[in-house]
Enzyme design. Sequence first.
Site, PDB file in Angstrom:
ATOM      1  N   ASN A 197       0.873  -1.180   0.000  1.00  0.00           N
ATOM      2  CA  ASN A 197       0.000   0.000   0.000  1.00  0.00           C
ATOM      3  C   ASN A 197       0.907   1.226   0.000  1.00  0.00           C
ATOM      4  O   ASN A 197       1.552   1.516   0.999  1.00  0.00           O
ATOM      5  CB  ASN A 197      -0.875  -0.040   1.270  1.00  0.00           C
ATOM      6  CG  ASN A 197      -1.634   1.250   1.494  1.00  0.00           C
ATOM      7  OD1 ASN A 197      -1.776   2.069   0.581  1.00  0.00           O
ATOM      8  ND2 ASN A 197      -2.128   1.426   2.717  1.00  0.00           N
TER       9      ASN A 197
ATOM     10  N   LYS B  98       0.029   4.295  -0.182  1.00  0.00           N
ATOM     11  CA  LYS B  98      -0.605   5.470   0.432  1.00  0.00           C
ATOM     12  C   LYS B  98      -0.429   6.700  -0.482  1.00  0.00           C
ATOM     13  O   LYS B  98      -0.397   6.549  -1.704  1.00  0.00           O
ATOM     14  CB  LYS B  98      -0.036   5.718   1.830  1.00  0.00           C
ATOM     15  CG  LYS B  98      -0.021   4.456   2.677  1.00  0.00           C
ATOM     16  CD  LYS B  98       0.254   4.729   4.112  1.00  0.00           C
ATOM     17  CE  LYS B  98       0.364   3.419   4.859  1.00  0.00           C
ATOM     18  NZ  LYS B  98       0.397   3.577   6.291  1.00  0.00           N
TER      19      LYS B  98
ATOM     20  N   HIS C 216      -9.136   0.939   5.313  1.00  0.00           N
ATOM     21  CA  HIS C 216      -7.845   1.149   5.976  1.00  0.00           C
ATOM     22  C   HIS C 216      -8.058   2.102   7.156  1.00  0.00           C
ATOM     23  O   HIS C 216      -8.879   3.019   7.077  1.00  0.00           O
ATOM     24  CB  HIS C 216      -6.839   1.740   4.979  1.00  0.00           C
ATOM     25  CG  HIS C 216      -5.438   1.742   5.512  1.00  0.00           C
ATOM     26  ND1 HIS C 216      -5.003   2.666   6.433  1.00  0.00           N
ATOM     27  CD2 HIS C 216      -4.383   0.916   5.281  1.00  0.00           C
ATOM     28  CE1 HIS C 216      -3.740   2.420   6.735  1.00  0.00           C
ATOM     29  NE2 HIS C 216      -3.337   1.357   6.048  1.00  0.00           N
TER      30      HIS C 216
ATOM     31  N   GLU D 288      -6.497   4.524   8.153  1.00  0.00           N
ATOM     32  CA  GLU D 288      -6.327   5.946   7.826  1.00  0.00           C
ATOM     33  C   GLU D 288      -7.580   6.508   7.151  1.00  0.00           C
ATOM     34  O   GLU D 288      -7.899   7.691   7.315  1.00  0.00           O
ATOM     35  CB  GLU D 288      -5.068   6.129   6.951  1.00  0.00           C
ATOM     36  CG  GLU D 288      -3.813   5.924   7.790  1.00  0.00           C
ATOM     37  CD  GLU D 288      -2.603   5.422   7.020  1.00  0.00           C
ATOM     38  OE1 GLU D 288      -2.592   5.475   5.781  1.00  0.00           O
ATOM     39  OE2 GLU D 288      -1.656   4.956   7.688  1.00  0.00           O
TER      40      GLU D 288
ATOM     41  N   GLU E 188      -4.746  -5.227  10.785  1.00  0.00           N
ATOM     42  CA  GLU E 188      -3.721  -4.208  10.995  1.00  0.00           C
ATOM     43  C   GLU E 188      -3.986  -3.501  12.320  1.00  0.00           C
ATOM     44  O   GLU E 188      -4.844  -2.586  12.366  1.00  0.00           O
ATOM     45  CB  GLU E 188      -3.753  -3.178   9.864  1.00  0.00           C
ATOM     46  CG  GLU E 188      -3.517  -3.779   8.498  1.00  0.00           C
ATOM     47  CD  GLU E 188      -2.964  -2.748   7.523  1.00  0.00           C
ATOM     48  OE1 GLU E 188      -1.915  -3.033   6.936  1.00  0.00           O
ATOM     49  OE2 GLU E 188      -3.555  -1.674   7.377  1.00  0.00           O
TER      50      GLU E 188
ATOM     51  N   GLY F 296       3.055   1.938  10.702  1.00  0.00           N
ATOM     52  CA  GLY F 296       4.040   3.006  10.531  1.00  0.00           C
ATOM     53  C   GLY F 296       4.816   3.366  11.787  1.00  0.00           C
ATOM     54  O   GLY F 296       5.469   4.402  11.836  1.00  0.00           O
TER      55      GLY F 296
ATOM     56  N   SER G 185       3.980  -2.486  10.193  1.00  0.00           N
ATOM     57  CA  SER G 185       5.434  -2.528  10.370  1.00  0.00           C
ATOM     58  C   SER G 185       6.067  -3.847   9.931  1.00  0.00           C
ATOM     59  O   SER G 185       7.024  -4.321  10.549  1.00  0.00           O
ATOM     60  CB  SER G 185       5.795  -2.193  11.829  1.00  0.00           C
ATOM     61  OG  SER G 185       5.385  -0.874  12.137  1.00  0.00           O
TER      62      SER G 185
HETATM   63  C1  PEP Z   1      -0.353   0.044   6.145  1.00  0.00           C
HETATM   64  O1  PEP Z   1      -0.495   1.237   6.011  1.00  0.00           O
HETATM   65  O2  PEP Z   1      -1.232  -0.705   5.697  1.00  0.00           O
HETATM   66  C2  PEP Z   1       0.829  -0.445   6.848  1.00  0.00           C
HETATM   67  C3  PEP Z   1       0.799  -1.655   7.303  1.00  0.00           C
HETATM   68  O3  PEP Z   1       1.893   0.422   6.979  1.00  0.00           O
HETATM   69  P1  PEP Z   1       3.376   0.059   7.532  1.00  0.00           P
HETATM   70  O4  PEP Z   1       3.781  -1.241   6.914  1.00  0.00           O
HETATM   71  O5  PEP Z   1       4.214   1.193   7.108  1.00  0.00           O
HETATM   72  O6  PEP Z   1       3.247  -0.077   9.023  1.00  0.00           O
END
Ligand code: PEP
Length: 256
Positions: free
Chosen positions: A12, A14, A99, A101, A169, A175, A214
């Site tokens: 992803n 973003k 997601h 976000e 997630e 992040g 992460s």
């Molecule tokens: C994400 O935004 O779906 C995500 C898992 O980000 P990151 O891997 O950077 O934690």
Amino acid sequence: MTPDVRPLVAGNWKMNGTRECLTEIKAMAEGVQGALSEKVETLICPPATLIYVATALATDSPLQIGGQDCHQKASGAHTGDISAEMIADCFGTYVIVGHSERRTDHGETDHIVRDKAAAAHDAGLTAIVCIGETADQRDAYETLDVLKRQIFGSLPPGATAENTVIAYEPVWAIGTGLTPTATDIAVAHSFMRAELVEFFGDEGRRMRILYGGSVKPANAAELMAIDNVDGALIGGASLKAKDFLAIYGVYEGLTA
Ligand code: PEP
């Protein structure tokens, strides 16, 4: 991993990526060629502005391209939004919905996420439905309750193992460099599996449940080996082909 389920390694991007980043897509499209691609599926979800050109770059590759969000309607007066049909029209095959976000920045509820997933299905896309608890919910020991509520609130009745993927997630792991322990992930994924089987029967047994938050080359082998973890949704580490391919590459060992 779940026996007889083909894992999915998904990125992803973003709100990152301009045309110069297409060199990374090209390197990924080349890097996922070969025998491993029959065992492991790969996907990159770039910004909407790059979907069409990314699918063109990946035409001869098993790398799939998808969107990061879609509107719940097929068309209409919704300035700035894109529909699932538009993603399909650009040869995208997947779309991420729900997601954290989007849920936080745009106030998306489970109900909206469910409608978006249904719109994805109507357009012939596979929906990656994101769920996960916040740090406060984790600290209050509410993780499993939240997952149950989000699974049943965000999945449309027509969800199948082919048209739907769950991405677990934990919001606090996105992040931040933090991840749950392997035991906590195993507990969450086995709980989700049981809930999916109860609701969707055999489809729920085969539905892929990704872990996201992460995931990096350094921790991917440990995370992807956990029972009922059927791949990864990767943010930051999916921006560079080297990291994305290293995460995909851990399946050489896991599927040997
Ligand atoms: C994400 O935004 O779906 C995500 C898992 O980000 P990151 O891997 O950077 O934690």
